[in-house]
Design an enzyme around this catalytic site. Structure first.
Site, mmCIF file in Angstrom:
data_model
loop_
_atom_site.group_PDB
_atom_site.id
_atom_site.type_symbol
_atom_site.label_atom_id
_atom_site.label_comp_id
_atom_site.label_asym_id
_atom_site.label_seq_id
_atom_site.Cartn_x
_atom_site.Cartn_y
_atom_site.Cartn_z
ATOM 1 C CE LYS A 92 12.565 -47.729 14.816
ATOM 2 N NZ LYS A 92 11.982 -47.192 16.057
ATOM 3 C CD GLU A 134 23.187 -56.904 22.169
ATOM 4 O OE1 GLU A 134 22.112 -57.504 22.437
ATOM 5 O OE2 GLU A 134 23.658 -56.007 22.879
ATOM 6 C CB CYS A 149 21.333 -56.830 26.166
ATOM 7 S SG CYS A 149 22.718 -55.715 25.992
ATOM 8 C CD GLU A 167 16.529 -60.253 26.710
ATOM 9 O OE1 GLU A 167 17.730 -60.008 26.736
ATOM 10 O OE2 GLU A 167 15.776 -59.871 25.794
HETATM 11 O O1 TXE Z 1 11.999 -54.414 21.468
HETATM 12 P P1 TXE Z 1 12.077 -54.331 19.899
HETATM 13 P P2 TXE Z 1 10.767 -54.194 22.452
HETATM 14 C C1 TXE Z 1 14.275 -57.379 24.493
HETATM 15 C C2 TXE Z 1 13.659 -57.452 25.873
HETATM 16 C C3 TXE Z 1 12.326 -56.812 25.665
HETATM 17 C C4 TXE Z 1 11.989 -57.324 24.296
HETATM 18 C C5 TXE Z 1 10.951 -56.542 23.560
HETATM 19 O O2 TXE Z 1 13.508 -58.793 26.254
HETATM 20 O O3 TXE Z 1 11.387 -57.176 26.628
HETATM 21 O O4 TXE Z 1 13.209 -57.247 23.587
HETATM 22 O O5 TXE Z 1 11.238 -55.156 23.615
HETATM 23 C C6 TXE Z 1 12.383 -51.354 16.491
HETATM 24 N N1 TXE Z 1 11.479 -53.294 11.845
HETATM 25 N N2 TXE Z 1 15.171 -56.254 24.347
HETATM 26 O O6 TXE Z 1 9.512 -54.730 21.878
HETATM 27 O O7 TXE Z 1 10.765 -54.481 19.247
HETATM 28 C C7 TXE Z 1 11.740 -50.634 17.649
HETATM 29 O O8 TXE Z 1 10.977 -49.553 17.189
HETATM 30 C C8 TXE Z 1 12.451 -52.478 12.265
HETATM 31 C C9 TXE Z 1 16.573 -56.576 24.333
HETATM 32 O O9 TXE Z 1 10.772 -52.805 22.890
HETATM 33 O O10 TXE Z 1 13.145 -55.269 19.530
HETATM 34 C C10 TXE Z 1 12.974 -50.251 18.443
HETATM 35 O O11 TXE Z 1 13.589 -49.127 17.850
HETATM 36 N N3 TXE Z 1 12.564 -52.053 13.528
HETATM 37 C C11 TXE Z 1 17.356 -55.453 23.777
HETATM 38 C C12 TXE Z 1 13.877 -51.464 18.261
HETATM 39 O O12 TXE Z 1 13.388 -52.134 17.109
HETATM 40 C C13 TXE Z 1 11.651 -52.481 14.424
HETATM 41 C C14 TXE Z 1 16.982 -54.099 24.255
HETATM 42 C C15 TXE Z 1 13.870 -52.431 19.416
HETATM 43 O O13 TXE Z 1 12.553 -52.811 19.682
HETATM 44 C C16 TXE Z 1 10.619 -53.344 14.041
HETATM 45 C C17 TXE Z 1 15.548 -53.903 24.234
HETATM 46 C C18 TXE Z 1 10.555 -53.749 12.682
HETATM 47 N N4 TXE Z 1 9.625 -54.575 12.237
HETATM 48 C C19 TXE Z 1 14.701 -54.976 24.312
HETATM 49 N N5 TXE Z 1 9.858 -53.582 15.129
HETATM 50 C C20 TXE Z 1 18.840 -55.671 23.829
HETATM 51 N N6 TXE Z 1 19.379 -56.500 22.924
HETATM 52 O O14 TXE Z 1 19.547 -55.073 24.620
HETATM 53 C C21 TXE Z 1 10.406 -52.899 16.163
HETATM 54 N N7 TXE Z 1 11.486 -52.222 15.728
#
Ligand code: TXE
Length: 489
Positions: free
Chosen positions: A173, A248, A282, A383
């Site tokens: 996904k 992560e 990240c 972050e």
């Molecule tokens: O991330 P999400 P978002 C951090 C960064 C950013 C913040 C929010 O600070 O501003 O996270 O970003 C899926 N069950 N990082 O909201 O929600 C979603 O569809 C299962 C750090 O975009 O964490 C996507 O595929 N999956 C990070 C994935 O989770 C779910 C990189 C990441 O989205 C879900 C990106 C659920 N309930 C953002 N809800 C890093 N570690 O590098 C969402 N998703």
């Protein structure tokens, strides 16, 4: 062509859902893709379960699984330009960055094609000659792999390559914002000959498909890269069925600079560490922790070069930095600039959208430097994932280490110094999953990647990145069965 892939078949969403994808460089819809619902997610999980349980993939000889990974690597290189182009339109990153991502991903597939052939099973001497006791490694089962939008192809590949190498079946996904290179990767895996059901793909929002992927009893393992809040929810969602979970969750990464460095080099390392991919990394070096005596000069050097970073569409030759990924993400970054100002941090450069009329439709944001920050500030602690550098100052090594560890995250950190022993001392004291000495950012497939504390648990890449997808099993064979004699009656 439909974009969901279930049991070896490309299909549209069962409930007819679609989603528009927006090019972050100009804010325009450039493509509409299928959007899964819980129905599709369930079908994908069950397809993966069937393929695992009937042994089609887990029982495929390991040499054949390795060969499939190698073929996929070759196909990635065949389609390098097309894939990089797609990644750039989807994410906004420059073509140079996207090409690097494709090459890194290729290396990861090749690495796990080799690594999976390294024998890790062992025999155990139990002190009884009639017993053959051995520890073997088996795949975990059905793995759901959930990736974010900043490195869509790369983050997904760090999961897919070891998961498939180890004999698991998977449901992918990607982020709903940037799904296209994952769709292409699945096409390549199918072309490489992966059996039907071993790889399944659902596109869609986390709220719609996430609960199925993270709580379904047929799922054995969840690997997630994304934000802290979502990660916490996933850990909770997977708890009832006691799944194996790797997360992560980003970082708030210190870059500690001592006064003995070459100043121009340090300016460059700081700049690259924090502003690459507009800070949407990240491991971004967002916290500059600098020795007081050179702080003014270093900040002046960074502030002089930051405004010279060339913005534009990632497809344009010579552009050094693309936009932020979405309008919503830029609003989040802007909110953090307001927080920093309200907290009393001193804005040195940036802090706003660029004035260039050519950039008004995209989600661009200027590289931003806040000086005179302290660790109590939200702009230092939370972050924000944008191009924002905060500057803290120190006078002693002990203070530098204490500041570098004073974060709830623990993904990556760095120390810049001409003193080799001091570099090693500080690296040893930093509680982060990766530490760079006199550098910022590089990684290789052979070395583990992952976080301490709230940056997550588990590791990707390296041998540990494969071990995440394997169970160990102890097999005891008694070659001379005889009564144990415990019970006399
Ligand atoms: O991330 P999400 P978002 C951090 C960064 C950013 C913040 C929010 O600070 O501003 O996270 O970003 C899926 N069950 N990082 O909201 O929600 C979603 O569809 C299962 C750090 O975009 O964490 C996507 O595929 N999956 C990070 C994935 O989770 C779910 C990189 C990441 O989205 C879900 C990106 C659920 N309930 C953002 N809800 C890093 N570690 O590098 C969402 N998703």
């Amino acid at each position: 062509m439909p974009e969901l892939f279930v049991a070896g078949e490309w299909r549209s969403a069962a409930e007819g859902g679609t989603r528009d994808l927006v090019d972050p460089a100009d804010g325009q819809v450039f493509r509409t893709v299928d959007e899964a619902s819980a129905v599709d997610a369930e079908a994908a999980v069950l397809a993966a379960r069937r393929c695992f349980d009937d042994g089609r993939w887990p029982a495929t000889p390991v040499a054949e699984r390795a060969a499939l990974l190698r073929r996929t690597a070759d196909l990635l290189q065949r389609d390098r330009e097309e894939t990089a182009h797609t990644e750039t339109i989807d994410t906004g990153k420059t073509l140079a960055e996207s090409r690097t991502d494709v090459d890194d991903v290729t290396a990861v597939f090749r690495y796990y094609a080799e690594q999976v052939l390294v024998e890790v099973d062992r025999t155990v001497d139990v002190g009884r000659p009639e017993v053959v006791s051995r520890v073997v490694h088996v795949p975990v089962g059905v793995c759901t792999l959930i990736a974010p939008w900043n490195y869509p192809l790369l983050q997904m590949s760090w999961k897919v390559a070891p998961a498939l190498a180890a004999g698991n079946t998977v449901v992918l996904k990607p982020s709903e914002v940037t799904p296209l290179t994952t769709v292409h990767l699945v096409r390549l895996l199918a072309e490489a000959g992966v059996p039907d059901g071993a790889v399944n793909l659902v596109l869609g929002g986390g709220a719609a498909v996430g609960p199925v992927l993270t709580s379904h009893p047929a799922v054995d393992l969840v690997s997630f890269t994304g934000g802290l809040a979502t990660g916490r929810g996933i850990l909770r969602s997977a708890a009832d069925t006691v799944k194996r979970v790797t997360v992560e969750l980003g970082g708030k990464n210190p870059n500690i600079v001592f006064a003995d460095v070459d100043l121009d080099t340090a300016v460059d390392v700081v700049l690259t560490g924090v502003f690459l991919h507009s800070g949407q990394v990240c491991s971004s070096g967002t916290r500059l922790i600098v020795e007081d005596s050179i702080a003014d000069a270093l900040v002046a050097g960074v502030a002089a070069r930051a405004p010279r970073i060339r913005f534009g569409s990632g497809l344009t030759e010579g552009v050094e930095s693309g936009p932020l990924v979405s309008a919503a993400h830029r609003e989040k970054v802007e909110a953090y600039v307001a927080i920093g100002l309200a907290e009393g941090a001193q804005l040195v450069t940036g802090g706003k959208r660029p004035d260039d009329p050519a950039l008004q439709r995209g989600f661009f944001f200027e590289p931003t430097v806040f000086d005179h920050c302290d660790r109590s500030m939200r702009i230092v602690r939370e972050e924000n994932f944008g191009p924002i550098l905060t500057v803290e100052r120190f006078t002693t090594e002990a203070e530098a280490v204490e500041l570098g560890n004073d974060t709830e995250y623990g993904l990556a950190g760095a120390v810049q110094t001409a003193d080799v022993e001091r570099g090693e001392r500080v690296a040893a004291a930093l509680r982060h999953g990766t530490v760079w000495i006199n550098d910022f950012g590089p990684y290789v497939p052979q070395a583990e990647w992952g976080g301490m504390r709230m940056s997550g648990n588990g590791r990707e890449l390296g041998p540990a990145g494969l071990a995440e997808y394997r169970e160990t099993k102890h097999v005891w064979r008694n070659t001379a069965p005889a009564a144990a004699g415990w019970f006399k009656g």
